[in-house]
Design a protein around this motif. Sequence first.
Motif, PDB file in Angstrom:
ATOM      1  N   UNK A  89       0.832  -1.203   0.000  1.00 40.16           N
ATOM      2  CA  UNK A  89       0.000   0.000   0.000  1.00 40.16           C
ATOM      3  C   UNK A  89       0.871   1.260   0.000  1.00 40.16           C
ATOM      4  N   UNK A  90       1.865   1.309   0.894  1.00 39.86           N
ATOM      5  CA  UNK A  90       2.698   2.487   1.036  1.00 39.86           C
ATOM      6  C   UNK A  90       3.766   2.590  -0.053  1.00 39.86           C
ATOM      7  N   UNK A  91       4.344   1.466  -0.445  1.00 44.03           N
ATOM      8  CA  UNK A  91       5.424   1.500  -1.430  1.00 44.03           C
ATOM      9  C   UNK A  91       4.911   1.911  -2.801  1.00 44.03           C
ATOM     10  N   UNK A  92       3.798   1.326  -3.230  1.00 44.66           N
ATOM     11  CA  UNK A  92       3.250   1.694  -4.535  1.00 44.66           C
ATOM     12  C   UNK A  92       2.776   3.149  -4.523  1.00 44.66           C
ATOM     13  N   UNK A  93       2.176   3.585  -3.408  1.00 39.62           N
ATOM     14  CA  UNK A  93       1.760   4.995  -3.301  1.00 39.62           C
ATOM     15  C   UNK A  93       2.974   5.916  -3.379  1.00 39.62           C
ATOM     16  N   UNK A  94       4.053   5.519  -2.713  1.00 39.07           N
ATOM     17  CA  UNK A  94       5.281   6.316  -2.735  1.00 39.07           C
ATOM     18  C   UNK A  94       5.843   6.411  -4.149  1.00 39.07           C
ATOM     19  N   UNK A 160       7.767  -7.023  -7.031  1.00 36.11           N
ATOM     20  CA  UNK A 160       6.384  -6.980  -7.504  1.00 36.11           C
ATOM     21  C   UNK A 160       5.819  -5.559  -7.546  1.00 36.11           C
ATOM     22  N   UNK A 161       6.382  -4.671  -6.739  1.00 36.62           N
ATOM     23  CA  UNK A 161       5.918  -3.282  -6.800  1.00 36.62           C
ATOM     24  C   UNK A 161       6.846  -2.399  -7.631  1.00 36.62           C
ATOM     25  N   UNK A 162       8.135  -2.744  -7.701  1.00 41.27           N
ATOM     26  CA  UNK A 162       9.088  -1.911  -8.438  1.00 41.27           C
ATOM     27  C   UNK A 162       8.995  -2.129  -9.943  1.00 41.27           C
ATOM     28  N   UNK A 163       8.837  -3.390 -10.378  1.00 40.25           N
ATOM     29  CA  UNK A 163       8.917  -3.693 -11.803  1.00 40.25           C
ATOM     30  C   UNK A 163       7.926  -2.910 -12.668  1.00 40.25           C
ATOM     31  N   UNK A 164       6.657  -2.763 -12.274  1.00 36.81           N
ATOM     32  CA  UNK A 164       5.743  -1.993 -13.135  1.00 36.81           C
ATOM     33  C   UNK A 164       6.228  -0.568 -13.398  1.00 36.81           C
ATOM     34  N   UNK A 189      -3.193  -3.106  -7.839  1.00 38.55           N
ATOM     35  CA  UNK A 189      -2.004  -3.897  -7.519  1.00 38.55           C
ATOM     36  C   UNK A 189      -1.663  -3.847  -6.030  1.00 38.55           C
ATOM     37  N   UNK A 190      -2.021  -2.779  -5.364  1.00 32.94           N
ATOM     38  CA  UNK A 190      -1.753  -2.664  -3.926  1.00 32.94           C
ATOM     39  C   UNK A 190      -2.388  -3.833  -3.172  1.00 32.94           C
ATOM     40  N   UNK A 191      -3.572  -4.216  -3.574  1.00 36.72           N
ATOM     41  CA  UNK A 191      -4.258  -5.341  -2.931  1.00 36.72           C
ATOM     42  C   UNK A 191      -3.868  -6.668  -3.574  1.00 36.72           C
ATOM     43  N   UNK A 192      -3.759  -6.661  -4.919  1.00 39.67           N
ATOM     44  CA  UNK A 192      -3.462  -7.908  -5.617  1.00 39.67           C
ATOM     45  C   UNK A 192      -2.106  -8.465  -5.218  1.00 39.67           C
ATOM     46  N   UNK A 193      -1.072  -7.626  -5.227  1.00 43.85           N
ATOM     47  CA  UNK A 193       0.285  -8.100  -4.918  1.00 43.85           C
ATOM     48  C   UNK A 193       0.357  -8.636  -3.497  1.00 43.85           C
ATOM     49  N   UNK A 194      -0.294  -7.942  -2.556  1.00 43.50           N
ATOM     50  CA  UNK A 194      -0.284  -8.405  -1.170  1.00 43.50           C
ATOM     51  C   UNK A 194      -0.962  -9.765  -1.056  1.00 43.50           C
ATOM     52  N   UNK A 195      -2.139  -9.901  -1.672  1.00 42.84           N
ATOM     53  CA  UNK A 195      -2.847 -11.179  -1.624  1.00 42.84           C
ATOM     54  C   UNK A 195      -2.080 -12.278  -2.325  1.00 42.84           C
TER      55      UNK A 195
END
Length: 222
Positions: A89-94, A160-164, A189-195
């Motif tokens: 949630x925080x990393x993708x928002x950042x 998973x959050x950096x590559x996009x 992706x914030x929810x999908x990647x975590x799940x």
Amino acid sequence: MTEKDRQTEEKIFESATEVFLDRGMDGARMRDIAAHAGINKALLHYYYRTKEHLFNAVFELMAGRILKKFAPVLDPSMSFDDKIRFFYREHISFLQENPRLPGFILNEVNRNPERVRKLLAGFDLNNLWLQIYSQHKKELDEYKIDASMMPQIMSSIVSLSVFPFAARGIFEAIFEKQGLSFNSYLEDRKEFAAGFVINALRNNNTLLSNTEIKSQRAHKKR
């Protein structure tokens, strides 16, 4: 430091960050940074004698801000699953707020890995992995994850959050043809990647420890 000095230094940091993110260490010039900050080059050199000195200061400041933002990940009262959800949630928002950062870091790592390695030496990332493992050993034991697997687990989580963002141009081109929004994709992706990660760990039947990987390598060589 006087108030005027503090304000000037803040302008320099803001301008240097913009120029470095846009052009990288090699492409940035001190006169461009001075012009962006609205000061003369001589004054810039008064505060920072070399471009490398300024780059190091900016890089360390950015790294410090990032680590501070994600400090709650080290809260022992937060479950491992919740830390994964918090991170995405925080990393993708950042990264949505700082979309050039992944490309900038990757470029600097490729151009001068030794310089980046020295800059990161003050941030004990290995200890970070071990600290998280020690906090959640009981949970991770249930997932059949031992300490030797933490570098693989943590780097996989981050990727998973950096590559996009690192491949944003490709993603946007694909999504445009399909009528999809890149920003909507990131929100999902914030929810999908975590799940995805949590379910993969809970249903761990394929993750291998370092010992098992080495054993398989040795078997293949026979």
